[in-house]
Design an enzyme around this catalytic site. Structure first.
Site, mmCIF file in Angstrom:
data_model
loop_
_atom_site.group_PDB
_atom_site.id
_atom_site.type_symbol
_atom_site.label_atom_id
_atom_site.label_comp_id
_atom_site.label_asym_id
_atom_site.label_seq_id
_atom_site.Cartn_x
_atom_site.Cartn_y
_atom_site.Cartn_z
ATOM 1 N N ASP A 83 0.850 -1.195 0.000
ATOM 2 C CA ASP A 83 0.000 0.000 0.000
ATOM 3 C C ASP A 83 0.880 1.238 0.000
ATOM 4 O O ASP A 83 2.118 1.153 -0.012
ATOM 5 C CB ASP A 83 -0.982 -0.008 1.183
ATOM 6 C CG ASP A 83 -0.283 -0.039 2.540
ATOM 7 O OD1 ASP A 83 0.830 0.507 2.663
ATOM 8 O OD2 ASP A 83 -0.837 -0.615 3.495
ATOM 9 N N ARG A 175 -5.182 -5.436 -0.915
ATOM 10 C CA ARG A 175 -3.846 -5.137 -1.466
ATOM 11 C C ARG A 175 -3.158 -6.408 -1.969
ATOM 12 O O ARG A 175 -2.404 -6.375 -2.942
ATOM 13 C CB ARG A 175 -2.983 -4.392 -0.452
ATOM 14 C CG ARG A 175 -2.932 -4.998 0.926
ATOM 15 C CD ARG A 175 -2.488 -3.984 1.990
ATOM 16 N NE ARG A 175 -2.805 -4.436 3.321
ATOM 17 C CZ ARG A 175 -1.899 -4.881 4.193
ATOM 18 N NH1 ARG A 175 -0.621 -4.913 3.860
ATOM 19 N NH2 ARG A 175 -2.262 -5.259 5.383
#
Length: 271
Positions: A83, A175
């Site tokens: 991220d 993610r």
């Protein structure tokens, strides 16, 4: 307000942990018995249901409910956390197109195996994975089954940056999902923004910020949250059997014999 029972549908801001939000809500409402119904990553924002008082007993029910997210994904960039909060490990100039993405997305719909990221709150021998990762300790995380009900490419934002919508089971790491999609495309990716728009019965359109909660002190009743569910009033004898896991006939609960939907029992006027 210590006798209050119910829920608060909070929009968690980016950068705060779910536990941080619980502490804030506890302080705003002056209530000790407060807990969130499913962790949202610090880098993510959006719906974070908070249970108060007797509503905390519904933790297990909401923990296993499906979620919806929107996500901004940058291909050609990789961070150690997958991220925007992480350290950049790699970049490339490989350009991904909408056609390329749409071609592989069907492979990620349905029940799939996913290995959670090392920067996560999963416990490994009693320690959180992200603590081990920060200490550069080698460890493995077992893959687990998740379900992606749908994943949709909404639009291209700029070169190699795209907006997606995902509807998935509890336990899905967004993610990681896009990291796996990038691997399938022979490239890398970082999920730059994640917004949870739905968590079980809670949706973002009905959510409030912490600032709005401070002004309104508005709590959603248990009955309001479950208004769309079948609720059955039971006596103390049947209640005791249900609590002890005894199976009851539909007729005993005044239900049609073929009834198979989810329902909630109300005992002494309380869910």
């Amino acid at each position: 307000m210590s006798d209050i029972n119910g829920f608060v549908n909070i929009i968690k801001p980016t950068g705060m942990t779910s536990s941080d939000v619980v502490i804030k809500v506890r302080k705003i409402l002056g209530i000790k018995k407060v807990g969130h119904l499913g962790t949202l990553d610090p880098a993510a924002s959006g719906v974070l249901p908070i249970a108060i008082g007797r509503a905390t007993k519904f933790f297990d029910y909401f923990l296993n409910k499906d979620k919806c997210y929107t996500a901004v994904v940058q291909f050609g960039k990789l961070t150690n956390t997958l991220d925007s909060f992480g350290e950049v490990l790699d970049r490339n100039n490989f350009l991904v197109t909408e056609d390329m993405i749409n071609k592989v997305l069907p492979e990620f719909v349905g029940e799939i195996l996913q290995t959670p990221p090392k920067y996560s709150a999963i416990k490994i021998n009693g320690k959180k994975a992200y603590d081990l990762a920060r200490e550069n300790i080698e460890f493995d995380i077992e893959p687990r089954k998740i379900n992606i009900f749908s994943i949709e490419l909404i639009k291209s934002i700029s070169n190699n940056k795209f907006l997606f919508k995902v509807h998935c089971s509890a336990g899905t790491y967004i993610r990681t999902l896009f990291n796996d999609i990038a691997n399938k495309l022979s490239t890398i990716a970082t999920t730059e923004a994640i917004i949870r728009t739905k968590s079980g019965l809670f949706v973002i359109d009905d959510a409030v910020t912490l600032e709005e909660l401070e002004d309104s002190k508005k709590i959603l009743s248990i009955e309001y949250i479950f208004k769309s569910k079948k609720i059955i009033e039971v006596n103390s004898i049947l209640a005791k059997k249900l609590i002890n896991g005894v199976s009851l006939l539909a007729e005993q609960l005044n239900l049609d014999k073929d009834y198979s939907e989810e329902f909630f029992a109300m005992i002494d006027g309380k869910l």
